[in-house]
Design a protein around this motif. Structure first.
Motif, short mmCIF file in Angstrom:
data_model
loop_
_atom_site.label_atom_id
_atom_site.label_comp_id
_atom_site.label_asym_id
_atom_site.label_seq_id
_atom_site.Cartn_x
_atom_site.Cartn_y
_atom_site.Cartn_z
N PHE A 274 0.94 -1.15 -0.02
CA PHE A 274 0.13 -0.02 0.01
C PHE A 274 0.90 1.17 0.12
CE2 PHE A 274 -2.79 -3.27 1.85
CZ PHE A 274 -3.92 -2.95 1.21
N SER A 275 0.55 2.23 -0.75
CA SER A 275 1.13 3.49 -0.79
C SER A 275 0.17 4.49 -0.31
CB SER A 275 1.80 3.95 -2.17
OG SER A 275 0.56 3.89 -3.14
N ARG A 276 -1.10 4.12 -0.14
CA ARG A 276 -1.89 5.14 0.35
C ARG A 276 -2.76 4.24 1.76
NH1 ARG A 276 -2.42 5.75 -5.21
NH2 ARG A 276 -1.92 7.89 -5.98
N PHE A 277 -2.89 5.06 2.67
CA PHE A 277 -4.03 4.65 3.75
C PHE A 277 -5.19 5.77 3.55
CE2 PHE A 277 0.02 2.97 6.07
CZ PHE A 277 -0.09 1.86 5.37
N THR A 278 -6.29 5.41 4.19
CA THR A 278 -7.26 6.38 4.53
C THR A 278 -7.65 5.89 5.96
OG1 THR A 278 -8.95 4.55 3.70
CG2 THR A 278 -8.20 6.54 1.89
N VAL A 279 -8.06 7.26 6.32
CA VAL A 279 -8.34 7.28 8.07
C VAL A 279 -9.65 6.64 8.33
CG1 VAL A 279 -8.70 8.83 10.12
CG2 VAL A 279 -6.82 9.28 8.51
N LYS A 280 -9.88 5.62 9.14
CA LYS A 280 -10.97 5.20 9.58
C LYS A 280 -11.97 5.89 10.50
CE LYS A 280 -13.12 0.79 10.60
NZ LYS A 280 -13.01 -0.75 11.02
N THR A 281 -11.06 6.23 11.76
CA THR A 281 -11.78 6.73 12.76
C THR A 281 -11.29 8.32 12.84
OG1 THR A 281 -11.94 4.85 14.01
CG2 THR A 281 -12.11 6.75 15.18
N ALA A 282 -12.19 9.09 12.85
CA ALA A 282 -11.73 10.75 12.89
C ALA A 282 -10.86 10.97 14.18
CB ALA A 282 -12.76 11.75 12.86
N VAL A 283 -9.92 11.98 14.13
CA VAL A 283 -8.91 12.22 15.17
C VAL A 283 -9.41 13.54 15.45
CG1 VAL A 283 -6.79 12.88 15.83
CG2 VAL A 283 -7.21 10.71 14.65
N SER A 336 -5.97 16.92 14.46
CA SER A 336 -7.27 16.74 13.76
C SER A 336 -7.01 15.95 12.43
CB SER A 336 -7.52 17.95 13.69
OG SER A 336 -8.99 18.07 12.84
N LEU A 337 -7.84 15.03 12.30
CA LEU A 337 -7.94 14.41 11.15
C LEU A 337 -9.66 13.94 10.85
CD1 LEU A 337 -4.82 11.76 10.88
CD2 LEU A 337 -5.17 13.81 9.50
N SER A 338 -9.93 14.32 9.75
CA SER A 338 -11.38 13.63 9.37
C SER A 338 -11.39 12.05 8.89
CB SER A 338 -11.90 14.62 8.49
OG SER A 338 -11.22 14.50 7.10
N ALA A 339 -12.27 11.61 8.84
CA ALA A 339 -12.38 9.98 8.45
C ALA A 339 -12.18 10.17 7.00
CB ALA A 339 -13.76 9.41 8.69
N GLY A 340 -11.43 9.24 6.36
CA GLY A 340 -11.27 9.43 4.81
C GLY A 340 -10.10 10.22 4.57
N ALA A 341 -9.42 10.92 5.35
CA ALA A 341 -8.34 11.74 5.04
C ALA A 341 -6.97 10.80 4.56
CB ALA A 341 -7.63 12.41 6.20
N VAL A 342 -6.24 11.26 3.71
CA VAL A 342 -5.24 10.49 3.01
C VAL A 342 -3.91 10.26 3.92
CG1 VAL A 342 -3.71 9.98 0.90
CG2 VAL A 342 -6.38 10.61 0.77
N ILE A 343 -3.38 9.39 3.98
CA ILE A 343 -2.08 9.09 4.35
C ILE A 343 -1.27 8.42 3.44
CG2 ILE A 343 -0.39 8.17 6.12
CD1 ILE A 343 -2.88 8.19 8.25
N CYS A 344 -0.30 9.04 2.81
CA CYS A 344 0.48 8.55 1.44
C CYS A 344 1.90 8.60 1.69
CB CYS A 344 -0.05 9.11 0.47
SG CYS A 344 0.38 11.10 0.20
N GLY A 345 2.66 7.75 0.83
CA GLY A 345 4.19 7.88 0.90
C GLY A 345 4.52 9.01 0.23
N ARG A 346 5.86 9.40 0.30
CA ARG A 346 6.21 10.48 -0.46
C ARG A 346 6.82 10.05 -1.76
NH1 ARG A 346 9.70 13.67 4.47
NH2 ARG A 346 8.36 13.13 6.26
N GLY A 347 6.97 11.13 -2.45
CA GLY A 347 7.69 10.89 -3.97
C GLY A 347 6.65 11.63 -4.89
N ALA A 348 5.48 11.76 -4.58
CA ALA A 348 4.69 12.60 -5.51
C ALA A 348 3.84 13.51 -4.97
CB ALA A 348 3.46 11.51 -6.17
N GLY A 349 2.71 13.76 -5.08
CA GLY A 349 1.74 14.71 -4.52
C GLY A 349 1.50 14.48 -3.12
N LYS A 350 1.62 15.40 -2.30
CA LYS A 350 1.35 15.38 -0.70
C LYS A 350 -0.29 14.91 -0.45
CE LYS A 350 1.19 20.16 0.16
NZ LYS A 350 2.03 21.22 0.89
N ASP A 351 -1.13 14.76 -1.70
CA ASP A 351 -2.37 14.50 -1.29
C ASP A 351 -2.47 13.04 -1.89
OD1 ASP A 351 -2.31 15.05 -4.18
OD2 ASP A 351 -4.04 16.27 -3.96
#
Length: 428
Positions: A274-283, A336-351
Protein backbone atom coordinates in the motif's frame (compact mmCIF):
# COMPACT_ATOMS: atom_id res chain seq x y z
CA UNK A 1 18.98 -12.44 -15.02
CA UNK A 2 15.40 -13.67 -15.07
CA UNK A 3 14.16 -16.48 -17.31
CA UNK A 4 10.78 -17.89 -18.19
CA UNK A 5 9.50 -21.18 -19.61
CA UNK A 6 7.09 -21.38 -22.52
CA UNK A 7 4.15 -23.72 -21.87
CA UNK A 8 2.23 -25.90 -24.30
CA UNK A 9 -0.65 -23.46 -24.72
CA UNK A 10 1.51 -21.22 -26.93
CA UNK A 11 -0.18 -22.47 -30.13
CA UNK A 12 -1.46 -21.14 -33.43
CA UNK A 13 -1.49 -22.30 -37.04
CA UNK A 14 1.78 -22.93 -38.86
CA UNK A 15 4.93 -25.10 -38.80
CA UNK A 16 7.43 -25.38 -35.98
CA UNK A 17 10.95 -24.25 -36.59
CA UNK A 18 13.06 -26.01 -33.99
CA UNK A 19 16.04 -24.39 -32.36
CA UNK A 20 18.52 -26.32 -34.50
CA UNK A 21 17.10 -24.66 -37.59
CA UNK A 22 15.05 -27.60 -38.84
CA UNK A 23 11.32 -27.61 -39.59
CA UNK A 24 8.61 -29.97 -38.38
CA UNK A 25 7.07 -31.41 -41.54
CA UNK A 26 4.45 -34.19 -41.44
CA UNK A 27 5.47 -35.20 -37.93
CA UNK A 28 9.25 -35.37 -38.48
CA UNK A 29 11.95 -32.76 -38.03
CA UNK A 30 14.31 -32.04 -40.88
CA UNK A 31 17.99 -32.29 -40.03
CA UNK A 32 20.05 -29.18 -39.46
CA UNK A 33 22.90 -28.43 -37.06
CA UNK A 34 22.24 -24.72 -36.60
CA UNK A 35 20.21 -21.77 -37.78
CA UNK A 36 21.16 -20.80 -41.30
CA UNK A 37 22.66 -17.32 -41.75
CA UNK A 38 19.50 -16.26 -43.59
CA UNK A 39 17.24 -17.40 -40.74
CA UNK A 40 19.49 -15.80 -38.12
CA UNK A 41 19.33 -12.52 -40.05
CA UNK A 42 15.55 -12.86 -40.28
CA UNK A 43 15.15 -13.36 -36.54
CA UNK A 44 17.63 -10.58 -35.69
CA UNK A 45 15.70 -8.16 -37.91
CA UNK A 46 12.40 -9.35 -36.44
CA UNK A 47 13.65 -8.69 -32.92
CA UNK A 48 15.01 -5.24 -33.75
CA UNK A 49 11.93 -4.23 -35.76
CA UNK A 50 9.44 -5.33 -33.12
CA UNK A 51 11.50 -3.93 -30.25
CA UNK A 52 11.84 -0.63 -32.12
CA UNK A 53 8.11 0.02 -31.85
CA UNK A 54 8.58 0.56 -28.11
CA UNK A 55 11.68 2.75 -28.34
CA UNK A 56 9.82 6.05 -28.03
CA UNK A 57 12.29 7.86 -25.78
CA UNK A 58 15.32 6.73 -27.77
CA UNK A 59 14.30 8.15 -31.14
CA UNK A 60 15.29 11.77 -30.38
CA UNK A 61 18.73 11.09 -28.91
CA UNK A 62 22.11 11.55 -30.53
CA UNK A 63 22.99 7.97 -31.52
CA UNK A 64 26.38 6.34 -31.19
CA UNK A 65 27.27 2.77 -32.19
CA UNK A 66 28.45 0.28 -29.58
CA UNK A 67 32.27 0.38 -29.55
CA UNK A 68 33.82 -2.88 -30.70
CA UNK A 69 36.98 -3.96 -28.88
CA UNK A 70 36.99 -0.56 -27.21
CA UNK A 71 36.09 -1.50 -23.67
CA UNK A 72 32.83 -0.53 -21.96
CA UNK A 73 33.16 3.24 -22.41
CA UNK A 74 31.33 5.20 -25.08
CA UNK A 75 31.83 8.86 -25.92
CA UNK A 76 29.21 11.41 -26.94
CA UNK A 77 30.28 14.76 -28.38
CA UNK A 78 29.00 18.28 -27.79
CA UNK A 79 29.77 21.18 -30.14
CA UNK A 80 29.80 24.71 -28.80
CA UNK A 81 28.12 27.46 -30.83
CA UNK A 82 30.27 29.82 -32.85
CA UNK A 83 30.14 33.49 -31.77
CA UNK A 84 28.82 36.18 -34.09
CA UNK A 85 31.36 37.22 -36.75
CA UNK A 86 31.07 40.98 -36.12
CA UNK A 87 34.52 42.00 -37.44
CA UNK A 88 34.32 43.31 -40.98
CA UNK A 89 36.44 41.50 -43.57
CA UNK A 90 39.22 43.52 -45.18
CA UNK A 91 39.12 43.47 -48.96
CA UNK A 92 41.58 40.93 -50.36
CA UNK A 93 42.61 39.67 -46.92
CA UNK A 94 41.67 36.19 -45.81
CA UNK A 95 40.32 36.31 -42.25
CA UNK A 96 41.83 34.08 -39.58
CA UNK A 97 38.68 31.98 -39.32
CA UNK A 98 37.47 30.08 -36.29
CA UNK A 99 37.56 26.63 -34.76
CA UNK A 100 34.84 24.35 -33.49
CA UNK A 101 35.13 23.72 -29.78
CA UNK A 102 34.28 20.05 -29.25
CA UNK A 103 33.82 18.57 -25.80
CA UNK A 104 33.03 14.98 -24.99
CA UNK A 105 30.94 13.17 -22.41
CA UNK A 106 31.95 9.62 -21.59
CA UNK A 107 29.84 6.96 -19.89
CA UNK A 108 29.95 3.24 -19.25
CA UNK A 109 27.58 0.90 -21.07
CA UNK A 110 25.64 -1.86 -19.30
CA UNK A 111 24.13 -5.10 -20.54
CA UNK A 112 20.51 -6.19 -20.23
CA UNK A 113 18.78 -9.34 -21.38
CA UNK A 114 16.38 -12.22 -20.79
CA UNK A 115 15.45 -15.58 -22.30
CA UNK A 116 12.74 -18.21 -22.36
CA UNK A 117 13.20 -21.96 -22.36
CA UNK A 118 11.38 -24.35 -24.65
CA UNK A 119 10.98 -28.07 -24.12
CA UNK A 120 11.41 -30.82 -26.69
CA UNK A 121 7.75 -31.76 -26.22
CA UNK A 122 6.69 -28.25 -27.12
CA UNK A 123 8.73 -28.38 -30.31
CA UNK A 124 7.25 -31.76 -31.25
CA UNK A 125 3.60 -31.01 -30.48
CA UNK A 126 3.13 -27.29 -31.13
CA UNK A 127 1.73 -26.26 -34.49
CA UNK A 128 3.21 -22.77 -34.27
CA UNK A 129 6.65 -21.43 -35.08
CA UNK A 130 7.67 -21.16 -31.44
CA UNK A 131 10.82 -19.17 -32.17
CA UNK A 132 8.78 -16.47 -33.90
CA UNK A 133 6.23 -16.35 -31.09
CA UNK A 134 8.92 -16.24 -28.41
CA UNK A 135 10.75 -13.56 -30.38
CA UNK A 136 7.62 -11.39 -30.48
CA UNK A 137 7.24 -11.54 -26.71
CA UNK A 138 10.95 -11.01 -26.09
CA UNK A 139 11.05 -8.11 -28.55
CA UNK A 140 8.28 -6.33 -26.67
CA UNK A 141 10.16 -6.89 -23.43
CA UNK A 142 13.48 -5.74 -24.91
CA UNK A 143 11.95 -2.60 -26.38
CA UNK A 144 10.27 -1.59 -23.13
CA UNK A 145 13.41 -2.36 -21.12
CA UNK A 146 15.73 -0.32 -23.31
CA UNK A 147 13.19 2.49 -23.60
CA UNK A 148 13.00 2.66 -19.80
CA UNK A 149 16.80 2.82 -19.54
CA UNK A 150 16.75 5.91 -21.75
CA UNK A 151 13.70 7.43 -20.06
CA UNK A 152 15.13 7.07 -16.56
CA UNK A 153 18.22 9.00 -17.63
CA UNK A 154 16.57 11.88 -19.43
CA UNK A 155 13.74 12.30 -16.92
CA UNK A 156 16.39 13.09 -14.32
CA UNK A 157 17.26 16.42 -15.93
CA UNK A 158 17.68 19.55 -13.82
CA UNK A 159 15.51 21.81 -16.00
CA UNK A 160 12.06 21.45 -14.39
CA UNK A 161 8.76 23.26 -14.91
CA UNK A 162 5.83 22.72 -12.54
CA UNK A 163 2.40 23.16 -14.09
CA UNK A 164 0.35 25.65 -12.01
CA UNK A 165 -3.10 25.10 -10.60
CA UNK A 166 -6.18 27.31 -10.89
CA UNK A 167 -8.23 28.63 -8.00
CA UNK A 168 -12.04 28.74 -7.95
CA UNK A 169 -11.89 31.96 -10.00
CA UNK A 170 -9.58 30.44 -12.65
CA UNK A 171 -6.63 32.46 -11.41
CA UNK A 172 -3.26 30.81 -11.78
CA UNK A 173 -1.59 29.64 -8.57
CA UNK A 174 2.14 28.94 -8.76
CA UNK A 175 3.42 25.46 -7.87
CA UNK A 176 7.05 25.20 -6.78
CA UNK A 177 7.55 21.52 -5.95
CA UNK A 178 6.39 18.05 -6.93
CA UNK A 179 4.75 17.62 -3.54
CA UNK A 180 2.35 20.47 -4.34
CA UNK A 181 1.14 18.90 -7.60
CA UNK A 182 -2.53 17.89 -7.45
CA UNK A 183 -5.08 16.57 -9.94
CA UNK A 184 -5.99 20.20 -10.64
CA UNK A 185 -2.52 20.98 -12.05
CA UNK A 186 -3.51 20.01 -15.58
CA UNK A 187 -1.35 20.67 -18.64
CA UNK A 188 -2.76 23.55 -20.68
CA UNK A 189 -1.96 25.29 -23.96
CA UNK A 190 -0.17 28.07 -22.09
CA UNK A 191 2.24 25.58 -20.54
CA UNK A 192 3.19 24.20 -23.95
CA UNK A 193 3.94 27.67 -25.28
CA UNK A 194 5.96 28.44 -22.16
CA UNK A 195 8.11 25.31 -22.55
CA UNK A 196 8.68 26.07 -26.25
CA UNK A 197 9.63 29.65 -25.38
CA UNK A 198 12.18 28.46 -22.83
CA UNK A 199 13.80 26.18 -25.41
CA UNK A 200 13.86 28.99 -27.95
CA UNK A 201 15.39 31.36 -25.40
CA UNK A 202 18.46 29.13 -25.03
CA UNK A 203 18.65 28.61 -28.81
CA UNK A 204 17.92 24.91 -28.50
CA UNK A 205 18.07 23.48 -32.04
CA UNK A 206 14.84 21.94 -33.32
CA UNK A 207 14.34 18.36 -34.46
CA UNK A 208 13.37 18.50 -38.14
CA UNK A 209 11.91 21.97 -37.69
CA UNK A 210 10.03 21.43 -34.41
CA UNK A 211 10.53 20.71 -30.77
CA UNK A 212 9.23 17.35 -29.57
CA UNK A 213 7.34 16.41 -26.41
CA UNK A 214 6.84 12.92 -25.00
CA UNK A 215 3.52 12.88 -23.18
CA UNK A 216 1.42 10.37 -21.24
CA UNK A 217 -2.05 9.59 -22.70
CA UNK A 218 -3.77 10.99 -19.58
CA UNK A 219 -1.94 14.31 -19.88
CA UNK A 220 -2.58 14.38 -23.64
CA UNK A 221 -6.29 14.02 -22.88
CA UNK A 222 -6.20 17.00 -20.50
CA UNK A 223 -4.22 19.10 -22.97
CA UNK A 224 -6.49 18.40 -25.93
CA UNK A 225 -9.54 19.44 -23.89
CA UNK A 226 -7.91 22.85 -23.42
CA UNK A 227 -6.40 23.14 -26.90
CA UNK A 228 -9.65 22.78 -28.90
CA UNK A 229 -9.07 24.02 -32.46
CA UNK A 230 -5.42 24.89 -31.78
CA UNK A 231 -4.56 21.21 -31.73
CA UNK A 232 -3.46 19.81 -35.11
CA UNK A 233 -3.99 16.05 -35.27
CA UNK A 234 -1.77 13.85 -37.44
CA UNK A 235 -4.69 13.21 -39.80
CA UNK A 236 -4.29 16.84 -40.92
CA UNK A 237 -0.57 16.53 -41.72
CA UNK A 238 0.37 17.33 -45.31
CA UNK A 239 3.09 14.67 -45.32
CA UNK A 240 1.93 11.62 -43.31
CA UNK A 241 5.08 9.71 -44.26
CA UNK A 242 7.08 11.86 -41.83
CA UNK A 243 4.97 11.12 -38.76
CA UNK A 244 7.15 10.26 -35.76
CA UNK A 245 6.82 6.99 -33.91
CA UNK A 246 3.91 7.45 -31.50
CA UNK A 247 3.07 10.96 -32.73
CA UNK A 248 -0.47 12.21 -32.07
CA UNK A 249 -0.40 15.88 -33.11
CA UNK A 250 1.15 19.33 -32.97
CA UNK A 251 0.56 22.39 -30.81
CA UNK A 252 2.52 25.63 -30.68
CA UNK A 253 5.34 24.30 -32.83
CA UNK A 254 5.77 21.23 -30.61
CA UNK A 255 5.14 17.74 -31.97
CA UNK A 256 3.65 15.42 -29.37
CA UNK A 257 4.58 11.76 -29.09
CA UNK A 258 2.32 9.71 -26.82
CA UNK A 259 3.61 6.88 -24.66
CA UNK A 260 2.24 4.94 -21.71
CA UNK A 261 5.90 4.74 -20.64
CA UNK A 262 6.12 8.50 -20.06
CA UNK A 263 7.32 8.76 -16.47
CA UNK A 264 4.65 8.77 -13.75
CA UNK A 265 5.67 9.36 -10.14
CA UNK A 266 3.43 7.92 -7.46
CA UNK A 267 3.57 7.79 -3.67
CA UNK A 268 6.23 5.42 -2.35
CA UNK A 269 5.04 2.17 -0.81
CA UNK A 270 4.43 2.41 2.93
CA UNK A 271 3.74 -1.21 3.88
CA UNK A 272 2.19 -4.43 2.55
CA UNK A 273 1.99 -3.08 -1.01
CA UNK A 274 0.00 0.00 0.00
CA UNK A 275 1.18 3.49 -0.88
CA UNK A 276 -1.95 5.18 0.46
CA UNK A 277 -3.92 4.67 3.67
CA UNK A 278 -7.27 6.26 4.52
CA UNK A 279 -8.24 7.27 8.04
CA UNK A 280 -11.04 5.10 9.46
CA UNK A 281 -11.73 6.90 12.74
CA UNK A 282 -11.62 10.70 12.90
CA UNK A 283 -9.07 12.33 15.21
CA UNK A 284 -10.08 15.36 17.30
CA UNK A 285 -7.32 15.58 19.94
CA UNK A 286 -3.54 15.21 20.00
CA UNK A 287 -2.46 11.62 19.31
CA UNK A 288 0.12 9.54 17.47
CA UNK A 289 -2.27 6.60 16.97
CA UNK A 290 -4.47 6.60 13.87
CA UNK A 291 -6.87 3.84 12.81
CA UNK A 292 -6.87 3.14 9.06
CA UNK A 293 -9.09 1.15 6.70
CA UNK A 294 -6.45 -1.00 4.99
CA UNK A 295 -5.80 -4.66 5.98
CA UNK A 296 -2.24 -4.48 7.27
CA UNK A 297 0.13 -6.73 9.19
CA UNK A 298 1.69 -5.70 12.50
CA UNK A 299 5.28 -4.49 12.35
CA UNK A 300 7.78 -2.06 13.82
CA UNK A 301 9.92 -0.10 11.37
CA UNK A 302 13.63 0.05 12.16
CA UNK A 303 13.71 3.28 10.19
CA UNK A 304 10.59 5.49 10.31
CA UNK A 305 8.75 5.57 6.97
CA UNK A 306 8.35 9.14 5.63
CA UNK A 307 4.74 9.96 4.72
CA UNK A 308 2.31 12.81 4.23
CA UNK A 309 -0.57 12.85 6.69
CA UNK A 310 -3.41 14.87 5.22
CA UNK A 311 -0.81 16.89 3.28
CA UNK A 312 1.66 17.44 6.15
CA UNK A 313 5.06 15.74 6.49
CA UNK A 314 5.23 13.00 9.10
CA UNK A 315 6.55 9.47 9.63
CA UNK A 316 5.16 6.06 10.58
CA UNK A 317 7.10 4.10 13.19
CA UNK A 318 4.87 1.05 13.73
CA UNK A 319 1.67 -0.76 12.78
CA UNK A 320 -0.44 -2.71 15.27
CA UNK A 321 -3.42 -4.94 14.49
CA UNK A 322 -6.31 -5.86 16.77
CA UNK A 323 -9.47 -7.65 15.70
CA UNK A 324 -8.54 -7.20 12.06
CA UNK A 325 -8.26 -3.40 12.43
CA UNK A 326 -4.90 -1.69 11.81
CA UNK A 327 -3.61 1.24 13.81
CA UNK A 328 -0.54 3.17 12.70
CA UNK A 329 1.83 4.98 15.06
CA UNK A 330 3.01 8.37 13.80
CA UNK A 331 6.33 9.96 14.58
CA UNK A 332 4.66 13.31 15.25
CA UNK A 333 1.30 13.71 16.96
CA UNK A 334 -1.67 15.08 15.02
CA UNK A 335 -4.56 17.00 16.55
CA UNK A 336 -7.23 16.75 13.85
CA UNK A 337 -7.97 14.28 11.07
CA UNK A 338 -11.27 13.59 9.37
CA UNK A 339 -12.44 10.11 8.44
CA UNK A 340 -11.26 9.41 4.90
CA UNK A 341 -8.20 11.67 5.15
CA UNK A 342 -5.26 10.38 3.09
CA UNK A 343 -1.96 9.15 4.47
CA UNK A 344 0.46 8.49 1.61
CA UNK A 345 4.09 7.75 0.93
CA UNK A 346 6.29 10.54 -0.35
CA UNK A 347 7.60 10.90 -3.89
CA UNK A 348 4.55 12.39 -5.59
CA UNK A 349 1.81 14.86 -4.62
CA UNK A 350 1.35 15.21 -0.86
CA UNK A 351 -2.36 14.49 -1.29
CA UNK A 352 -1.49 11.16 -2.93
CA UNK A 353 -1.84 12.40 -6.51
CA UNK A 354 0.31 10.79 -9.19
CA UNK A 355 2.64 13.25 -10.95
CA UNK A 356 3.10 13.00 -14.74
CA UNK A 357 6.27 14.04 -16.57
CA UNK A 358 6.10 15.54 -20.07
CA UNK A 359 9.52 15.89 -21.70
CA UNK A 360 10.07 18.82 -24.08
CA UNK A 361 13.14 18.07 -26.19
CA UNK A 362 15.51 19.93 -28.48
CA UNK A 363 18.02 18.30 -30.81
CA UNK A 364 21.15 16.77 -29.23
CA UNK A 365 19.75 17.13 -25.71
CA UNK A 366 20.89 13.59 -24.92
CA UNK A 367 22.77 10.67 -26.42
CA UNK A 368 22.00 6.96 -26.69
CA UNK A 369 23.73 3.85 -27.94
CA UNK A 370 22.25 2.44 -31.13
CA UNK A 371 20.38 -0.88 -31.21
CA UNK A 372 21.83 -1.64 -34.63
CA UNK A 373 25.31 -3.04 -35.09
CA UNK A 374 25.42 -5.29 -32.02
CA UNK A 375 23.43 -3.11 -29.66
CA UNK A 376 20.59 -5.66 -29.60
CA UNK A 377 21.27 -9.35 -30.22
CA UNK A 378 18.90 -12.29 -30.76
CA UNK A 379 20.19 -15.54 -29.25
CA UNK A 380 18.92 -19.04 -30.05
CA UNK A 381 20.35 -22.07 -28.26
CA UNK A 382 19.62 -25.51 -29.70
CA UNK A 383 18.52 -28.49 -27.63
CA UNK A 384 21.37 -30.05 -25.72
CA UNK A 385 23.17 -26.82 -24.83
CA UNK A 386 24.55 -26.55 -21.30
CA UNK A 387 23.59 -29.22 -18.77
CA UNK A 388 21.01 -31.04 -20.91
CA UNK A 389 22.11 -34.67 -21.38
CA UNK A 390 18.76 -35.77 -22.88
CA UNK A 391 18.35 -32.85 -25.30
CA UNK A 392 15.15 -31.72 -23.59
CA UNK A 393 15.59 -27.95 -23.59
CA UNK A 394 16.32 -25.14 -26.00
CA UNK A 395 16.08 -21.39 -25.47
CA UNK A 396 15.44 -18.11 -27.21
CA UNK A 397 16.68 -14.85 -25.76
CA UNK A 398 17.97 -11.34 -26.27
CA UNK A 399 20.91 -9.34 -25.02
CA UNK A 400 21.54 -5.64 -25.38
CA UNK A 401 24.25 -3.18 -24.51
CA UNK A 402 22.76 0.18 -23.59
CA UNK A 403 23.39 3.53 -22.01
CA UNK A 404 21.89 7.01 -22.28
CA UNK A 405 23.34 10.32 -21.20
CA UNK A 406 21.98 13.85 -20.92
CA UNK A 407 24.27 16.16 -22.89
CA UNK A 408 22.76 19.65 -22.74
CA UNK A 409 20.44 20.19 -19.78
CA UNK A 410 19.00 23.41 -21.24
CA UNK A 411 17.69 21.55 -24.29
CA UNK A 412 15.52 19.28 -22.15
CA UNK A 413 12.57 20.42 -20.02
CA UNK A 414 10.65 18.15 -17.67
CA UNK A 415 7.16 19.55 -17.12
CA UNK A 416 5.49 17.98 -14.09
CA UNK A 417 1.72 18.02 -13.90
CA UNK A 418 -1.29 16.33 -12.44
CA UNK A 419 -4.20 14.96 -14.39
CA UNK A 420 -7.87 14.16 -14.13
CA UNK A 421 -6.61 10.59 -13.65
CA UNK A 422 -4.03 11.35 -10.92
CA UNK A 423 -5.85 9.38 -8.24
CA UNK A 424 -5.93 6.10 -10.19
CA UNK A 425 -2.87 6.23 -12.46
CA UNK A 426 -0.35 3.39 -12.33
CA UNK A 427 3.22 4.47 -11.67
CA UNK A 428 6.15 3.28 -13.76
Amino acid sequence: MNFKKITLNFFAAGDVLNTTGGTLENGSITNSDALSPEMKTFYDKTLITLAGANLVHEQFGQKRPIPKNGGKTIEFRKFSKLPKAMKAITEGVTPSGNKLNVSSVSCTVDQYGDYVEQTDMLELTAVDNTIVEATKELAAQAGLTLDTVVRNEIVGGTNVMYVPTLDDKDREQEVTSRADITADCKMRVKDVFKAAAELKAVNAPKINGSYVAIIHPYVAYDLMQDAAEQWIGIQKYADPDKILRGEIGTLGGVRFVESTEAKVYGPAEIADGFSRFTVKTAVSSSTTSVVVNEPLTAKTFSTPVPVYVDGAENTITAISVSGGTATITLGTAVTSLSAGAVICGRGAGKDGSAVFCTLFIGENAYGVTDVEGGGLEHIVKQRGYGNDPLNQRSSVGWKATKVAKRLVEEYLIRAESGSEFSASAETN
